[in-house]
Design an enzyme around this catalytic site. Structure first.
Site, PDB file in Angstrom:
ATOM      1  N   ALA A   1      55.241  66.257  17.183  1.00 13.88           N
ATOM      2  CA  ALA A   1      56.369  65.387  16.809  1.00 13.88           C
ATOM      3  C   ALA A   1      56.394  64.113  17.645  1.00 13.88           C
ATOM      4  CB  ALA A   1      57.685  66.147  16.931  1.00 13.88           C
ATOM      5  N   GLY A   2      55.227  63.511  17.817  1.00 13.86           N
ATOM      6  CA  GLY A   2      55.153  62.266  18.560  1.00 13.86           C
ATOM      7  C   GLY A   2      55.577  62.391  20.005  1.00 13.86           C
TER       8      GLY A   2
ATOM      9  N   TYR B   1      43.732  51.828  11.623  1.00 11.14           N
ATOM     10  CA  TYR B   1      44.042  52.223  13.001  1.00 11.14           C
ATOM     11  C   TYR B   1      43.635  51.147  13.998  1.00 11.14           C
ATOM     12  CZ  TYR B   1      45.146  57.041  11.552  1.00 11.14           C
ATOM     13  OH  TYR B   1      45.711  58.157  10.980  1.00 11.14           O
TER      14      TYR B   1
ATOM     15  N   LYS C   1      58.029  64.376  21.079  1.00 11.51           N
ATOM     16  CA  LYS C   1      59.409  64.846  21.212  1.00 11.51           C
ATOM     17  C   LYS C   1      59.490  66.264  21.762  1.00 11.51           C
ATOM     18  CE  LYS C   1      61.776  62.196  17.587  1.00 11.51           C
ATOM     19  NZ  LYS C   1      62.517  62.323  16.302  1.00 11.51           N
TER      20      LYS C   1
ATOM     21  N   SER D   1      50.730  64.329  13.841  1.00  5.58           N
ATOM     22  CA  SER D   1      51.888  64.404  14.740  1.00  5.58           C
ATOM     23  C   SER D   1      52.342  65.845  14.960  1.00  5.58           C
ATOM     24  CB  SER D   1      53.044  63.559  14.186  1.00  5.58           C
ATOM     25  OG  SER D   1      53.995  63.273  15.179  1.00  5.58           O
ATOM     26  N   PRO D   2      51.433  66.751  15.340  1.00  2.00           N
ATOM     27  CA  PRO D   2      51.787  68.161  15.487  1.00  2.00           C
ATOM     28  C   PRO D   2      52.722  68.451  16.653  1.00  2.00           C
ATOM     29  CG  PRO D   2      49.571  67.785  16.299  1.00  2.00           C
ATOM     30  CD  PRO D   2      50.003  66.513  15.626  1.00  2.00           C
TER      31      PRO D   2
ATOM     32  N   THR E   1      59.027  65.912  25.624  1.00  3.63           N
ATOM     33  CA  THR E   1      59.863  65.009  26.436  1.00  3.63           C
ATOM     34  C   THR E   1      61.175  64.601  25.780  1.00  3.63           C
ATOM     35  OG1 THR E   1      58.727  63.050  25.559  1.00  3.63           O
ATOM     36  CG2 THR E   1      57.812  64.052  27.558  1.00  3.63           C
TER      37      THR E   1
END
Length: 300
Positions: A213-214, A53, A216, A210-211, A219
């Site tokens: 969805a990044g 990371y 999405k 990514s709960p 936005t």
């Protein structure tokens, strides 16, 4: 905050704080420590890292913050990962991004994570992704030696299928305690492919990366994102919940497998929106309203 038991004597917080984007938060060590303490006050005690990371820098940054108050280590659980090697100026001899599950790499990566974090033991070490070229005997030997040396308390994997999880587990004396997967009210792969059923059958609690969805869900302007956001909005309004994120997390929390969403934000308000989901109970019908929006069709 209620907790998830990964073993009879080890648990993690229901919401996990992800440090993947820690370098983007632009926090100095004092500010990062304050954020971690504010999260802990909300009941978020589990922190998710990985060796890679921040181009191999996030562990060191958190370690610097932790050294400002070493006693805080006793209040948190630290998860980190190994086995995925990136192309980086820090490793100039590498020619290709690749996986490495060799005994030497697992042990050296874990030991380096301990140094970067400034701690004596990692609570859970995960293999970052499954490798098509690995020797399970070497993985088992590395895990055993790290456990016996007191450097790692527990082991798990990330992004493994049910078969991959089961295969590796069959070689281990110290059984895997979790599988970190991409699960969200947008990404149903591991709900539909039997992975969650396998984990439920074996009482393994997954963490969900990514709960949202990044981003999405909040936005995205593609048809699927808009459709899901409309469903989240309708349920949020019915329940007088201000944040769509809270409803999205509540959808994950309702699944019987026991999902621990990883919230990768450096803003305390976003962490509060996640923990608020613990007080939101979706009905079965409300859960399926969102499920229908995700799939774009009603159940057969």
């Amino acid at each position: 905050m209620n907790r998830l038991q990964l073993t009879p004597d080890f648990s993690i917080s229901r919401i996990v704080h992800g440090h993947w984007r820690l370098t983007d938060w632009n926090l100095n060590p004092q500010e990062l420590l304050r954020l971690a303490k504010e999260a802990e006050a909300l009941g978020i005690t589990t922190i998710d890292h990985a060796a890679i990371y921040g181009d191999y820098s996030c562990e060191k940054k958190f370690g610097a913050a932790l050294q400002l108050d070493p006693s805080f280590r006793d209040k948190i659980e630290i998860v980190t990962k190994c086995g995925l090697n990136l192309l980086s100026e820090k490793y100039p001899t590498r020619t290709v991004k690749h996986y490495d599950f060799s005994y030497e790499h697992i042990v050296s990566s874990a030991e380096n994570s301990l140094i970067q974090l400034g701690i004596e033991q990692i609570d859970v070490l995960l293999l970052h992704r499954p490798s098509p070229l690995y020797n399970p005997h070497e993985v088992a030997r590395a895990f055993t030696d790290l456990k016996n040396a007191g450097k790692i308390a527990h082991f798990g994997v990330s992004n493994f299928t049910a078969q991959q999880f089961s295969t590796l587990n069959s070689f281990l004396n110290e059984k895997l305690v979790t599988n970190q997967l991409e699960i969200s009210p947008y990404q149903l792969e591991h709900i539909e492919n039997g992975n969650c059923d396998f984990l439920l059958q074996n009482a393994i609690k997954p963490m969900a990366w990514s709960p949202l969805a990044g981003g999405k869900l909040m936005t995205g302007m593609d048809e699927k994102s808009v459709r899901i956001r409309k469903a989240l909005t309708a349920i949020a309004q019915q329940k007088s919940v201000l944040s769509l994120e809270t409803i999205a997390y509540a959808w994950l929390l309702k699944h019987q497998v026991g999902i621990a969403p990883i919230v990768g934000s450096g803003k305390i308000d976003r962490l509060k929106q996640a923990t608020a989901a613990l007080s939101v109970e979706l009905s079965t019908e409300e859960w399926f309203v969102i499920y229908e929006a995700i799939t774009g069709k009603s159940v057969a």
